[in-house]
Motif scaffolding. Structure first.
Motif, PDB file in Angstrom:
ATOM      1  N   TYR A  96     -11.049   1.348  -3.197  1.00  0.00           N
ATOM      2  CA  TYR A  96     -11.768   0.176  -3.687  1.00  0.00           C
ATOM      3  C   TYR A  96     -11.690   0.174  -5.201  1.00  0.00           C
ATOM      4  N   PHE A 109     -17.094  -1.863   1.602  1.00  0.00           N
ATOM      5  CA  PHE A 109     -15.792  -2.499   1.817  1.00  0.00           C
ATOM      6  C   PHE A 109     -15.912  -3.959   1.408  1.00  0.00           C
ATOM      7  N   VAL A 143      -9.272  -4.189  -2.592  1.00  0.00           N
ATOM      8  CA  VAL A 143      -9.296  -3.049  -1.675  1.00  0.00           C
ATOM      9  C   VAL A 143      -7.911  -2.825  -1.073  1.00  0.00           C
ATOM     10  N   LEU A 183     -14.562   5.893   1.792  1.00  0.00           N
ATOM     11  CA  LEU A 183     -14.285   5.069   0.609  1.00  0.00           C
ATOM     12  C   LEU A 183     -13.844   5.964  -0.544  1.00  0.00           C
TER      13      LEU A 183
END
Length: 303
Positions: free
Chosen positions: A114, A141, A146, A184
């Motif tokens: 990200y 998200f 991304v 992430l």
């Protein structure tokens, strides 16, 4: 192969800057730019069809005006890459954007990256904007910036097309990706400058409508994932009722009562501050909207 998926709707001027930046990438791997036009009426399709040499990586696909979720799913379906990058059509990136995502994602299949999004109203030179505290995000998200392996999107079921109005379709997909065990990876070097026009009084009706839409889609989100975490995200808690109710004086501070102050701030060259003040009543409208949509959903379910 990498596929950059860009849904767009009536954003031709900034889309041109977006695509120019994507074409200027310092990136050694092959990539394509999948532009999904969501029924634009501003000449977007005609422009891209007549400028194919200027944008050699672009593959254009068209659909009726059906919303971002369906547009992104179309992009996934037609993409040729093993890695998908989602950006918005009003995002202008730096030359190391793709290489930064690739470096951060290398060797981490069960993860996604990200990048950083910096908001700006500088159309002529959007990448000159410094980062601000309001640019920081805790989203898990979000499709503004991304990168993720395509097979995870397919395994998660792609975007839920019941999100036909503004908001939450990417965060809802994020919940499903988290349930699959994906992690992430923050990638601050993959910078995108999110352009939007400076705030004006004339934008208020649209912003109020957006909050109503966000409330309705928030309830769709909660119905799929009825957790406290989602309730916090969509502002459907007593905390938000108290917070924005108190700050807006129960709705007494609104687009009408604050109009003189907002106009004065804008005339003083402080449109961003005016927008932050407006967020007080915009958030109150969102809280009221999400509870109204929830009551309606419960009523329909009980019939």
């Amino acid at each position: 192969m990498w596929s950059i998926i860009i849904p767009t709707y009536n954003r031709l001027p900034i889309l041109q800057k977006c695509l120019q930046a994507m074409e200027a990438q310092d990136f050694t791997e092959p990539y394509e730019i999948v532009v999904v036009d969501d029924g634009s009426t501003d000449g977007t399709v005609e422009f891209l069809q007549s400028h194919t040499t200027e944008f050699p990586h672009v593959r254009l696909f068209q659909q009726n005006h059906e919303g971002a979720a369906i547009a992104r799913n179309t992009g996934i379906d037609v993409s040729q890459g093993e890695t998908i990058v989602f950006i918005d059509s009003d995002l202008v990136v730096t030359p190391v954007f793709l290489s930064s995502h690739a470096k951060a994602l290398a060797g981490s299949d069960r993860a996604f990256t990200y990048g950083r999004v910096i908001n700006t109203s500088n159309f002529e030179n959007p990448t000159s904007e410094p980062i601000k505290i309001t640019d920081l995000s805790n989203a898990f998200f979000a499709t503004g910036n991304v990168a993720i392996a395509k097979h995870w999107l397919i395994e998660a079921g792609k975007f839920d097309t019941s999100f036909r109005q503004y908001g939450w379709e990417d965060l809802e997909l994020g919940v499903r990706l988290k349930n699959l065990g994906l992690k992430l990876i923050k990638c601050p070097d993959a910078v995108g400058y999110h352009w939007h026009p400076a705030f004006t009084i004339e934008q208020l009706p649209r912003l109020v409508d957006v909050e109503a839409q966000r409330g309705r889609m928030g309830v769709v989100f909660y119905q799929k994932h009825p957790t406290w975490e989602v309730k916090m995200m969509i502002q459907m808690t007593w905390i938000h009722v108290v917070l924005w109710g108190v700050l807006s004086l129960g709705g007494l501070l609104n687009e009408r009562s604050l109009r003189p102050l907002l106009s004065w701030l804008i005339n003083q060259g402080k449109p961003q501050l005016a927008l932050e003040v407006a967020r007080i009543f915009l958030n109150w409208y969102n809280v009221k909207g999400v509870y109204a949509a929830y009551r309606e959903a419960v009523l329909i379910k009980g019939q």
